[in-house]
Design an enzyme around this catalytic site. Structure first.
Site, PDB file in Angstrom:
ATOM      1  N   HIS A  40    -176.685 -79.537   2.899  1.00 19.76           N
ATOM      2  CA  HIS A  40    -175.538 -79.028   2.139  1.00 19.76           C
ATOM      3  C   HIS A  40    -176.008 -77.908   1.191  1.00 19.76           C
ATOM      4  O   HIS A  40    -175.426 -76.829   1.130  1.00 19.76           O
ATOM      5  CB  HIS A  40    -174.891 -80.181   1.371  1.00 19.76           C
ATOM      6  CG  HIS A  40    -173.510 -79.898   0.872  1.00 19.76           C
ATOM      7  ND1 HIS A  40    -172.736 -80.851   0.266  1.00 19.76           N
ATOM      8  CD2 HIS A  40    -172.761 -78.770   0.863  1.00 19.76           C
ATOM      9  CE1 HIS A  40    -171.563 -80.317  -0.074  1.00 19.76           C
ATOM     10  NE2 HIS A  40    -171.566 -79.061   0.274  1.00 19.76           N
ATOM     11  N   HIS A  63    -177.913 -84.146   1.898  1.00 15.53           N
ATOM     12  CA  HIS A  63    -177.859 -83.384   0.644  1.00 15.53           C
ATOM     13  C   HIS A  63    -178.585 -82.050   0.803  1.00 15.53           C
ATOM     14  O   HIS A  63    -178.101 -81.003   0.371  1.00 15.53           O
ATOM     15  CB  HIS A  63    -178.539 -84.165  -0.489  1.00 15.53           C
ATOM     16  CG  HIS A  63    -177.771 -85.376  -0.933  1.00 15.53           C
ATOM     17  ND1 HIS A  63    -176.452 -85.324  -1.307  1.00 15.53           N
ATOM     18  CD2 HIS A  63    -178.151 -86.675  -1.085  1.00 15.53           C
ATOM     19  CE1 HIS A  63    -176.050 -86.542  -1.671  1.00 15.53           C
ATOM     20  NE2 HIS A  63    -177.060 -87.374  -1.533  1.00 15.53           N
ATOM     21  N   HIS A 117    -179.865 -89.596   4.909  1.00 12.29           N
ATOM     22  CA  HIS A 117    -179.017 -89.379   3.730  1.00 12.29           C
ATOM     23  C   HIS A 117    -179.501 -88.162   2.922  1.00 12.29           C
ATOM     24  O   HIS A 117    -178.732 -87.242   2.646  1.00 12.29           O
ATOM     25  CB  HIS A 117    -179.061 -90.652   2.867  1.00 12.29           C
ATOM     26  CG  HIS A 117    -178.204 -90.605   1.647  1.00 12.29           C
ATOM     27  ND1 HIS A 117    -176.985 -91.233   1.577  1.00 12.29           N
ATOM     28  CD2 HIS A 117    -178.383 -90.007   0.433  1.00 12.29           C
ATOM     29  CE1 HIS A 117    -176.450 -91.023   0.378  1.00 12.29           C
ATOM     30  NE2 HIS A 117    -177.290 -90.281  -0.331  1.00 12.29           N
ATOM     31  N   GLU A 118    -180.784 -88.158   2.587  1.00 12.70           N
ATOM     32  CA  GLU A 118    -181.310 -87.063   1.758  1.00 12.70           C
ATOM     33  C   GLU A 118    -181.283 -85.735   2.515  1.00 12.70           C
ATOM     34  O   GLU A 118    -181.072 -84.681   1.915  1.00 12.70           O
ATOM     35  CB  GLU A 118    -182.728 -87.388   1.258  1.00 12.70           C
ATOM     36  CG  GLU A 118    -182.829 -88.638   0.380  1.00 12.70           C
ATOM     37  CD  GLU A 118    -181.833 -88.658  -0.785  1.00 12.70           C
ATOM     38  OE1 GLU A 118    -181.417 -87.584  -1.246  1.00 12.70           O
ATOM     39  OE2 GLU A 118    -181.454 -89.768  -1.216  1.00 12.70           O
TER      40      GLU A 118
HETATM   41 ZN   LIG Z   1    -176.839 -89.366  -2.207  1.00 13.34          ZN
END
Ligand SMILES: [Zn+2]
Length: 600
Positions: free
Chosen positions: A399, A396, A392-393
């Protein structure tokens, strides 16, 4: 490093597992020099006051100076706060973070004259400069966004008064925080071992996940009994918050508070209505899930305190960090070599702070600035869940990385509306990878339930919240008095509709609205639901179409905030104005549910 060992000091953790902040500043002294440099830049900025809209050159100079100052500021800020989060007990880190916060406020105040000066100038003039001066072209979208607010900006005198009131309009949210965190007293219940434990916000959520139904029920009843005692105060504070939104919309010439909240972020209100309508049409699927849950749990009646109970045992796989790295890198392979190389760099160049140490901030996040790496904080514990957090991290972080590599500073961030797309998509890829490579039926069941729960809590539940928010604002706009009674009636009706006959309507649940902080955020939560839908739709396209979809997705990752979020997603293949992506998420939910029913 397992949970049974005691938490180490930071200097006991091998360097390889700690982020490398020397890539920002060699040492604290270099940081001090940059702070001094920013202080000096502020006097140059002050010299621009009153001149911003005098000529195209002045406008360009102001925008460029603003970029330079804030780029430097956020680098200072990121270093100080990563330092602080590494060990919050270290007074040096504390002091740096505090000074960075003060500097940020000072810079914010020093730059505050720029936008009003642009808005005070004739719009045609600014637009002509954008067309005629090539150096201003990069600012075209940012200026356009600003200029479109003109219809909602009042005279300088009115704006000055509104600014003075902004502290007061935040008051209801602050009252909610203080009341529910400092002044609210929870009763004690007996835990699984029969020991008395006083409830708290954190313990409430933990007890709701207890396999022991008696504990879940006592926690549920006890927790809401505390809110029962302050319900009228919470009703008054929420009503006041809603009235500030309604007043803001009126003062700023918006047709509704929904429009006032969404328009500045370039989100059409249709996105909001489309979400609610599409989710509502799929509610029977959610009811079917509750029916399955009741049967699997072997209950005669499913209650609200049963909804978070474990449906299947957590897959008992310990994943050492090195294996987690191999796992996520393999999972992200469909995204191609360039993405893979950037992920490899994250591990190699120490962007990640892996393990817990004494004083380290809890939880997980990704955070950096335009001129730093997108650092990631973890508290890795070797559970499967921690591998998902890592994936998940990294979403980010990637991105941010691809955006900052491609975009100029002004578009080097992404909006909240798209913020959870890359992170959620990576979790979906990890799920695929595990389902394809592991043959363990317990793990399979666990992954299916996790996805179902994700869609239930993010897409269904947040949409229910969004519907509540919309309804209470509409009532206020229609001039109806907002009372605790009204909030509870509206909320109870919504809960009944979303949960159907499958969940017994415990009387406590009508008061759930009273404990949700997000209702003070002004139409915020719908973005959780749209973000998940967009991510699942993009994931599906990547899996089905391969390279063209991947190319479009990577272009999305590179685009930062250079255009409206809706357009960026549309170019990646997802139209958030249409029911399709939400519908696709609902279909995925049904497929998962079919499989769960087959397996149990
Ligand atoms: Zn998040």
């Amino acid at each position: 490093m397992t949970t049974t060992q005691k938490v180490p000091r930071r200097d006991e953790i091998p360097e390889h597992y700690r982020w490398d902040l020397t890539t920002i500043y060699a040492d604290d002294a270099a940081w001090e020099q940059d702070v001094a440099a920013v202080e000096r830049m502020l006097s140059d900025v002050a010299a621009l006051q009153g001149r911003v809209a005098r000529s195209a050159d002045d406008l360009l100079a102001a925008l460029q100076q603003r970029d330079q100052v804030s780029m430097r500021l956020w680098q200072i800020y990121v270093y100080a706060n990563r330092r602080f989060d590494s060990d919050t007990t270290d007074p040096v880190g504390q002091a740096l973070a505090e000074r960075a916060g003060t500097l940020a406020a000072k810079v914010g105040a020093a730059l505050a004259f720029i936008e009003p000066e642009i808005l005070a100038a004739p719009e045609d003039q600014i637009r002509a400069w954008i067309r005629e001066y090539p150096d201003l072209a990069v600012y075209a979208y940012a200026l356009d966004q600003l200029l479109r607010q003109r219809a909602h900006v009042r005279s300088a005198e009115v704006e000055a008064i509104l600014a003075q009131f902004s502290d007061i309009t935040r008051a209801p949210g602050e009252i909610f925080e203080v009341l529910t965190n400092a002044d609210l007293h929870f009763p004690s219940i007996e835990d699984e071992q029969g020991q008395p434990v006083q409830l708290s916000h954190g313990r409430f959520l933990r007890f709701l996940r207890s396999p022991d139904r008696r504990v879940r029920r006592d926690a549920f009843v006890g927790y809401y009994s505390a809110f029962q005692g302050i319900r009228n105060t919470l009703g008054a504070s929420l009503a006041a918050q809603v009235r500030t939104h309604v007043l803001n919309a009126k003062v700023r010439n918006y047709a509704s508070s929904l429009e006032a909240a969404l328009t500045p972020n370039d989100i059409p209100v249709e996105v909001y209505h489309n979400l609610i309508a599409t989710v509502n049409a799929s509610l029977p699927r959610l009811h079917r899930y509750f029916q399955a849950r009741r049967q699997i749990m072997g209950l005669d009646e499913l209650h609200f305190y049963d909804l978070y109970a474990p449906l299947v045992p957590e897959a008992d796989v310990a994943v050492p960090y090195e294996e987690a790295e191999r796992m996520v890198r393999a999972a992200f392979e469909p995204l191609g070599d360039e993405y893979g190389a950037a992920v490899a760099q994250a591990f190699r160049s120490r962007w990640i702070d892996v393990y817990e140490n004494i004083g380290k901030r809890s939880g997980a996040y990704s955070n950096g600035s335009y001129t730093t790496a997108p650092f990631m904080l973890l508290n890795y514990q070797e559970r499967l869940n921690d591998v998902f957090t890592l994936a998940h991290e990294l979403g980010h972080a990637m991105h941010s990385y691809f955006t900052r590599k491609t975009q100029p500073y002004i578009y080097g961030d992404y909006t909240i509306f798209v913020a959870e797309v890359a992170s959620t998509l990576n979790e979906a890829l990890l799920t695929d990878h595990l389902l394809q490579t592991r043959d363990d039926p317990t793990l399979r069941r666990y992954l299916i339930v996790e996805q179902l729960e994700d869609i239930r809590t993010t897409l269904f539940r947040q949409t229910m919240f969004a519907e509540f928010e919309l309804e209470i604002h509409r009532r206020a706009e229609a001039g109806e008095p907002l009372t605790t009674e009204l909030f509870s009636t509206i909320y109870r009706d919504l809960v009944a509709r979303y949960h159907g006959a499958e969940v017994a309507l415990d009387e406590e649940i009508a008061l759930e609205w009273a404990r949700i902080p997000h209702f003070y955020y002004n139409f915020y939560v719908y973005q959780y639901a749209t973000g998940l839908s967009a991510a699942l739709a993009l994931h599906k396209r990547i899996v089905q179409e391969g390279s063209p979809a991947i190319e479009r997705y990577l272009r999305f990752l590179r685009s930062g905030s250079s255009r409206p979020s809706i357009e960026l997603l549309r170019d990646a293949g997802v139209d958030m104005l249409s029911p399709a992506p939400i519908q696709a998420a609902m279909d995925h939910f049904s497929t998962l549910l079919d499989e769960l029913e087959r397996m149990t």
